[in-house]
Scaffold this active site. Structure first.
Site, mmCIF file in Angstrom:
data_model
loop_
_atom_site.group_PDB
_atom_site.id
_atom_site.type_symbol
_atom_site.label_atom_id
_atom_site.label_comp_id
_atom_site.label_asym_id
_atom_site.label_seq_id
_atom_site.Cartn_x
_atom_site.Cartn_y
_atom_site.Cartn_z
ATOM 1 N N TYR A 1 7.366 4.616 -12.026
ATOM 2 C CA TYR A 1 8.426 5.315 -12.700
ATOM 3 C C TYR A 1 8.774 4.775 -13.577
ATOM 4 O O TYR A 1 7.500 4.004 -14.013
ATOM 5 C CB TYR A 1 10.000 3.662 -11.025
ATOM 6 C CG TYR A 1 9.367 2.495 -11.557
ATOM 7 C CD1 TYR A 1 8.215 2.040 -11.069
ATOM 8 C CD2 TYR A 1 10.806 1.948 -12.877
ATOM 9 C CE1 TYR A 1 8.289 -0.076 -10.944
ATOM 10 C CE2 TYR A 1 10.791 0.591 -12.453
ATOM 11 C CZ TYR A 1 9.257 -0.309 -12.362
ATOM 12 O OH TYR A 1 9.065 -1.690 -12.436
ATOM 13 N N ARG B 1 3.320 10.877 7.986
ATOM 14 C CA ARG B 1 2.828 9.492 7.712
ATOM 15 C C ARG B 1 1.500 9.282 8.479
ATOM 16 O O ARG B 1 0.901 9.473 9.224
ATOM 17 C CB ARG B 1 3.966 8.471 7.943
ATOM 18 C CG ARG B 1 3.415 7.118 7.362
ATOM 19 C CD ARG B 1 3.603 6.071 8.219
ATOM 20 N NE ARG B 1 3.680 4.912 8.153
ATOM 21 C CZ ARG B 1 2.453 3.698 8.035
ATOM 22 N NH1 ARG B 1 1.378 4.557 8.743
ATOM 23 N NH2 ARG B 1 1.705 3.125 7.697
ATOM 24 N N LEU C 1 1.779 -5.639 -17.572
ATOM 25 C CA LEU C 1 2.301 -3.775 -17.755
ATOM 26 C C LEU C 1 2.503 -4.059 -19.454
ATOM 27 O O LEU C 1 2.763 -4.665 -20.130
ATOM 28 C CB LEU C 1 3.775 -3.551 -16.445
ATOM 29 C CG LEU C 1 4.172 -2.769 -17.092
ATOM 30 C CD1 LEU C 1 4.773 -2.030 -18.058
ATOM 31 C CD2 LEU C 1 3.174 -1.354 -16.297
ATOM 32 N N HIS D 1 -1.601 7.046 5.286
ATOM 33 C CA HIS D 1 -2.625 6.613 4.561
ATOM 34 C C HIS D 1 -2.662 7.214 3.120
ATOM 35 O O HIS D 1 -2.104 7.374 2.100
ATOM 36 C CB HIS D 1 -3.261 5.407 3.924
ATOM 37 C CG HIS D 1 -2.316 4.148 4.816
ATOM 38 N ND1 HIS D 1 -1.779 4.726 6.398
ATOM 39 C CD2 HIS D 1 -2.045 2.988 4.768
ATOM 40 C CE1 HIS D 1 -0.818 3.404 6.903
ATOM 41 N NE2 HIS D 1 -1.565 2.294 5.952
ATOM 42 N N GLU E 1 3.129 -12.797 -16.566
ATOM 43 C CA GLU E 1 4.134 -11.436 -17.379
ATOM 44 C C GLU E 1 5.752 -12.335 -15.954
ATOM 45 O O GLU E 1 5.197 -13.142 -15.251
ATOM 46 C CB GLU E 1 3.758 -10.099 -17.489
ATOM 47 C CG GLU E 1 4.100 -9.699 -16.468
ATOM 48 C CD GLU E 1 3.885 -8.378 -16.244
ATOM 49 O OE1 GLU E 1 4.504 -7.346 -17.226
ATOM 50 O OE2 GLU E 1 3.067 -7.659 -14.681
ATOM 51 N N LYS F 1 2.996 1.113 -13.591
ATOM 52 C CA LYS F 1 4.269 1.080 -12.970
ATOM 53 C C LYS F 1 4.464 1.494 -11.990
ATOM 54 O O LYS F 1 5.555 2.443 -11.783
ATOM 55 C CB LYS F 1 5.550 1.498 -14.816
ATOM 56 C CG LYS F 1 6.848 0.786 -14.533
ATOM 57 C CD LYS F 1 7.163 0.632 -15.932
ATOM 58 C CE LYS F 1 8.398 0.223 -15.743
ATOM 59 N NZ LYS F 1 8.018 -1.149 -16.373
ATOM 60 N N ARG G 1 3.814 7.166 -20.479
ATOM 61 C CA ARG G 1 3.015 5.778 -20.084
ATOM 62 C C ARG G 1 2.882 6.382 -18.927
ATOM 63 O O ARG G 1 3.129 6.053 -17.281
ATOM 64 C CB ARG G 1 3.731 4.160 -20.258
ATOM 65 C CG ARG G 1 3.146 2.627 -19.399
ATOM 66 C CD ARG G 1 4.124 2.405 -19.745
ATOM 67 N NE ARG G 1 5.513 2.412 -19.421
ATOM 68 C CZ ARG G 1 6.680 0.847 -19.726
ATOM 69 N NH1 ARG G 1 6.064 0.263 -20.164
ATOM 70 N NH2 ARG G 1 7.499 0.833 -19.134
HETATM 71 C C1 LIG Z 1 8.562 -2.730 -17.165
HETATM 72 C C2 LIG Z 1 8.220 -3.990 -16.615
HETATM 73 C C3 LIG Z 1 7.904 -4.684 -18.201
HETATM 74 C C4 LIG Z 1 8.445 -4.015 -19.045
HETATM 75 O O1 LIG Z 1 8.525 -2.869 -20.371
HETATM 76 P P1 LIG Z 1 9.640 -2.258 -21.603
HETATM 77 O O2 LIG Z 1 8.322 -0.996 -21.468
HETATM 78 O O3 LIG Z 1 9.338 -3.158 -22.658
HETATM 79 O O4 LIG Z 1 10.509 -1.972 -20.529
HETATM 80 C C5 LIG Z 1 6.665 -6.093 -18.024
HETATM 81 N N1 LIG Z 1 6.541 -5.752 -17.244
HETATM 82 C C6 LIG Z 1 6.681 -5.551 -15.921
HETATM 83 C C7 LIG Z 1 6.309 -5.677 -14.689
HETATM 84 C C8 LIG Z 1 7.977 -3.873 -16.158
HETATM 85 O O5 LIG Z 1 7.592 -3.945 -14.773
#
Ligand SMILES: *Cc1c(COP(=O)(O)O)cnc(C)c1O
Length: 281
Positions: free
Chosen positions: A32, A99, A202, A101, A178, A146, A51
């Site tokens: 996403y 379903r 990320l 995997h 993070e 993501k 991205r």
């Molecule tokens: C989306 C996200 C961010 C921040 O990314 P942006 O592109 O600045 O919105 C940081 N850490 C995680 C785990 C995320 O999912």
């Protein structure tokens, strides 16, 4: 009537359903993005769509759209919903299939879905700062994707919420990685420290903007790992994301960060970020 994008169609919100066996629903098998809209402008759209395509590639998901086509699809949704200030959530799953995997063979078409939200910037929190709490990072080892698999992030955020904090700052052992949905920065003696871009975090688009603002202002931006103790001794702490922008953390685990007020480097980065929005939208 608010519309939702489902596979190139704009459908009424209440009719926006997905199949019960969609792999996003069953396995979290998808990716996403969340993109901000400022003054009718999709902020850093290209970076977000690039991205998204990278995340797709990393999980072997074939997406039939390029950046321009994605931009067009999302722009149409935003215009239809008259979003002036707000955001758009976009997700792509590996599609609906019985379903199993392993990937479906033959492959099925990916499902793309997007919805919008209208809201203003978090002015009050940006000025006052938030509380954060620290917690062990229990996520998988491909945090650079993501992915829709957000259980680790969800549990971390819920833990923060339970203790009256707005964000959870995660660490793997001693090393700060993070936030549950944000990147983390420790500021010490006029320099910024943040985890390097690798599989443990990320690579935030907001992080990229902050890096560029810091470089413009001559504030050292060190992409180095740092410890939980270093974070606790920081003069200032910031968390950043598309929705919370350059957000000051004024309390960590119930203790003041620095003097408990929003610091000067943070304010300078916020000012630079505002200018970046103005010149890029
Ligand atoms: C989306 C996200 C961010 C921040 O990314 P942006 O592109 O600045 O919105 C940081 N850490 C995680 C785990 C995320 O999912």
């Amino acid at each position: 009537m608010t519309k939702v994008l489902i596979n190139e169609k704009l459908v009424d919100e209440q009719d926006a359903n997905v199949p019960y066996n969609d792999r996003g629903y069953v396995f979290g098998d998808g990716i996403y993005e969340y993109i901000r809209v400022y003054n009718n402008n999709v902020f850093t759209a290209r970076e977000h769509f690039e991205r998204l395509l990278r995340s797709a590639k990393e999980i072997g998901l074939e997406l039939k759209y390029n950046v321009d086509e994605l931009t067009e699809l999302i722009q149409e949704l935003l215009s239809t919903n008259s979003i002036v200030n707000g955001g758009v959530y976009i997700q792509v799953t590996r599609g609906a299939a019985p379903r199993d995997h392993a990937f479906p063979t033959p492959s099925v078409e990916a499902n793309i879905m997007a919805f919008t939200k209208s809201y203003d910037r978090p002015y009050k929190l940006l000025e006052e700062g938030i509380n954060a709490i620290t917690t062990e990072d229990i996520r998988w080892l491909r945090c650079d994707i993501k992915s829709l698999n957000l259980l680790g992030n969800v549990l971390a955020k819920e833990y923060a919420t339970k203790y009256n904090a707005q964000e959870a700052i995660q660490h793997r052992g001693d090393i700060v990685t993070e936030g549950s949905s944000s990147n983390v920065y420790a500021i010490k003696d006029g320099e910024i420290y943040t985890h390097p871009v690798n599989n443990y975090i990320l690579n935030g688009i907001t992080r990229m903007v902050i890096k560029s603002v810091a470089e413009d202002k001559g504030i050292p931006f060190n992409e180095e790992v740092f410890t939980l103790d270093f974070l606790k001794g920081a003069d200032e702490i910031i968390v950043s994301s598309t929705s919370i922008e350059v957000m000051p953390v004024v309390k960590l685990d119930g203790e003041n960060v620095g003097d408990g007020k929003v610091g000067s480097i943070t304010k300078s980065l916020q000012e630079g970020f505002n200018r970046y929005i103005d010149t890029h939208s």
